[in-house]
Scaffold this motif. Sequence first.
Motif, PDB file in Angstrom:
ATOM      1  N   THR A  92     -15.785   2.909   2.071  1.00 58.12           N
ATOM      2  CA  THR A  92     -14.538   2.171   2.211  1.00 58.12           C
ATOM      3  C   THR A  92     -13.676   2.447   0.979  1.00 58.12           C
ATOM      4  N   GLY A  93     -12.413   2.058   1.051  1.00 61.49           N
ATOM      5  CA  GLY A  93     -11.524   2.276  -0.076  1.00 61.49           C
ATOM      6  C   GLY A  93     -10.117   2.532   0.409  1.00 61.49           C
ATOM      7  N   ASN A  94      -9.190   2.594  -0.523  1.00 58.02           N
ATOM      8  CA  ASN A  94      -7.811   2.873  -0.133  1.00 58.02           C
ATOM      9  C   ASN A  94      -7.408   4.289  -0.486  1.00 58.02           C
TER      10      ASN A  94
ATOM     11  N   TYR B 114      -9.276   2.706  -5.205  1.00 61.05           N
ATOM     12  CA  TYR B 114     -10.716   2.468  -5.301  1.00 61.05           C
ATOM     13  C   TYR B 114     -11.380   3.098  -4.098  1.00 61.05           C
TER      14      TYR B 114
ATOM     15  N   ASP C  97      -8.911  -3.814   3.047  1.00 61.20           N
ATOM     16  CA  ASP C  97     -10.216  -3.154   3.054  1.00 61.20           C
ATOM     17  C   ASP C  97     -10.942  -3.463   4.353  1.00 61.20           C
ATOM     18  N   ASP C  98     -11.432  -2.440   4.998  1.00 56.76           N
ATOM     19  CA  ASP C  98     -12.007  -2.603   6.320  1.00 56.76           C
ATOM     20  C   ASP C  98     -13.257  -3.476   6.290  1.00 56.76           C
ATOM     21  N   LEU C  99     -14.132  -3.200   5.339  1.00 53.38           N
ATOM     22  CA  LEU C  99     -15.373  -3.978   5.263  1.00 53.38           C
ATOM     23  C   LEU C  99     -15.073  -5.425   4.918  1.00 53.38           C
TER      24      LEU C  99
ATOM     25  N   ARG D 104       0.818  -1.206   0.000  1.00 51.37           N
ATOM     26  CA  ARG D 104       0.000   0.000   0.000  1.00 51.37           C
ATOM     27  C   ARG D 104       0.857   1.264   0.000  1.00 51.37           C
TER      28      ARG D 104
END
Lengths: 422, 473
Positions: free
Chosen positions: B97-99, B86, A365-367, A129
């Motif tokens: 949500t997303g980065n 995204y 991704d958190d979700l 990331r």
Amino acid sequence: MNLSTRLPGTGARRPALTLMKSTLLTRGLLIISLMISGPLLGATPFPDEETLHFPATTSPAQPLERLTVHGALDIPQIRPLLEDFHQRYPFIALTYRNLTTLELNHRFLATQAPSADVLISSAMPWQYRLANDGYAQPLTGARADAWPDWARWRHELFAVTFEPIVMVYRRELAERFGAPQSHADLLDLLEEHSDALRGRVVTYDPEKSGAGYSYAVEEARLSPRYWELVAALGATRAVLEETTGAMLTGLEEGKYWLGYNLLGSYAENVVAGNPELEMVVPKDYALVTQRLALIPKRAQHPAAAQRFLDYLISEQGQRVIAERTKLGAVHPALQGPGTANALRARLGNALRPIRLSPALLATLDDLKRRALLARWQREFRRWQVTDEASSPRAEDAGSPPNKRAPDARADDEANAARPNAP
Amino acid sequence: MRRPTSLYRRLLSWLLLPLLGLGALMLVQAYLDARHTADRAFDRLLEAATLAIADRVQWQDDQLWLDLPPAALEMLATDAEERVFYALYDGEGNFITGNARLPSDERLDQGHGSLQDALQGVPQDGTRGDTLLYRDITWHALSLRQGTRRSRLEDWSLQEHFEVRVAHTREGREALTLRLLRGNLAYIGAMAALAIAALLVAIRSALAPLTRLRNAIRSRDPRTLAPLEIPLPRELAELRETVNDLLARMRRVRANQERFIGDASHQLRTPLAGLSTRAELALRQDDPAAWRSALKAMQATSASTARLAGQLLSLTRLDNPEATPDLAPLDLNALARHATREAWTSCHRDGIDLGVEAEETPLMIDGVAWQLEEALNNLIDNARRYGARRITVRVTDDPPTLAVEDDGPGIAKDQRLLVLRPFYRGRDGGEGSGLGLAIVDGIARGHKARLTLEPTVGDTGLRVAIHFTGDRQ
């Protein structure tokens, strides 16, 4: 919450103490690492076991250079590498600081001004990331070009080690039930002897350990049968630990008979010193995790940083990794024990290196994380719920898996097509 | 020193410059095309990724929920290893949500599938009725291509809008653009080379007749004045006709000259032969009286021959186009009176009535006095020789005109131009040299004046007038 379980680990005097740092990935632990890093930021003198410094010997022809490396890699493991580098480049004053993966990531993002010159971490999604968000600068040169594509991303991210995820078991287990050599063996074993193994199996807690979570993501992607394995682990009331170090400690003490999903590079050292323990790289598939190195754009000494990273991917540096550490060398020219080539020759297609791809971003991704953990918990509790609901049939607790055992046995290791776990 | 211009070079530059400009335009166009094509190809990835993500959006735990498919992100990264971003936003623009917190696309979707959308280039995903928007953005110093999909969840009791935004860096697109452009460049280069080669050949072949014409002119016998007879394209044929006209005029001039020389030598030979014969005859005799009469006759003949030679000389001088007379202001009235007075005595002796009609006030023109006097003398002399009994010299104004009128037989209309030729004797029986009117014509031309011959008012006799049309002072 996990404060109590973790802090004794930090204070422990075993080699495992630093191991856990490299695997602390969970969000929950963020607060703790902040608590640790807070004081650390204020106080310059670091505990000796966390920092390694090599002073430079300069000559008029070669002025002094400085280099700071932040790594989630404990000092005994990386020391040979740093010593060799220092021998080659004595004019570079080298400081290595060992941090947890989370701490490393957080410190990098939090510090505005000075940053480390090289970051090495086994937290692949986090490192990916950082590079994806444009924090890394590219390394050019013939070695960087020649580095295998699968172990490199954009010349910015380099996978420098090759560490399989393994199972470790005690001799008692092999004597009583036979030694599992693959995930299919393990599933059979767990389903057949869920009572006998109750509380004797240990694995990562995906909720609290980032490493455990990322392995769960990868395994769930590999095969739906992973959920059967989770259910079987749940049926044996498997103990969930946060670090490989903790798992190894329990195994050494005889608390656990079987450890599932341990970091091979750490397990190998412990197993080598303990005749009671055996390490198995699963033969059907074995995840391989890699430590990713990058040079931040904000690096203060980019020239020295590039020299260091170039050394890490050089044949000499990789040979040190292969011969004097358990980390596993990636360099394609190296053969023999401790190299990716040797592991490949032994296990062939069973090796599943975690790919350097944007899929790693999905892991963060958190979700997604919440969804996967929810499913994991559901599967883990599947037979436990049945047990509790029908406590009189406690002795039958293992029976549901047993009923399905013939089915499971019918499947060979190559995973014949089979409908998803119920 | 200025280099002589080359027709070839001029043609080449005027054709090549637009051609090069056109080529540059084509290059720009090719680049834009390639970029557009690459964008279209890669935008499909954005479309597929947003669709894959949108498919996994659910309503769960009273909120929008996304089980992010890793493949959706992987399809955004091609061999070029793009950076991938995204984000999922809800209908109110809240980040779910997303980065990356990708910016929202401000363009509005104006109703699903309307004609206006199609015209404005807002693509529609036919199967779902979603709105898809693509654009280039700069985000955190990264140059990205962003795709936005506006969609909604449809449940039993729920219609929840949401927006999927994905973006990736442009490396793959740029690589494809370059690849496409390289193909196009080879094509454009080959076309340019062909065009230039064709141009060179075309210009050479177009200019070939000029070379032919030059060669034809160069290879001619310098003495010949025969017309050019080579086939030429229309534009050059005009040039050839012009040259031929010039040649024809030169032929006529040369013929005139030849005739003049012939006439002149004939005119001179006759009196000289007469002189010689007369001298011979006189020498055979012993009578001094005969000698005397012979000498008298010879004196008269040589005087008239001298006069003829003088006239020939002045005619040659007048005909020389490079000798321009020095014009000076003079009074035409005075000049007419003076010339009349000079000629009056001899006319009066022959019983001819010579008069002048001129104003007392001066009439100034630019001219050469002796030439005009000569012209007047010639005209008066001419009239006398052709039997006029009454001669009037008249000067009129506006335009200044010097005219001589006589009551002789006049000249027939078709003869009037011919009499201007040297040695042409329009009227029989005269004893002039035939040069008088030719000399007058030469003088008139030297003064840029117009010479007219016409009958007098009573339709008898001749009126010769020199009209000084130009330079009245």
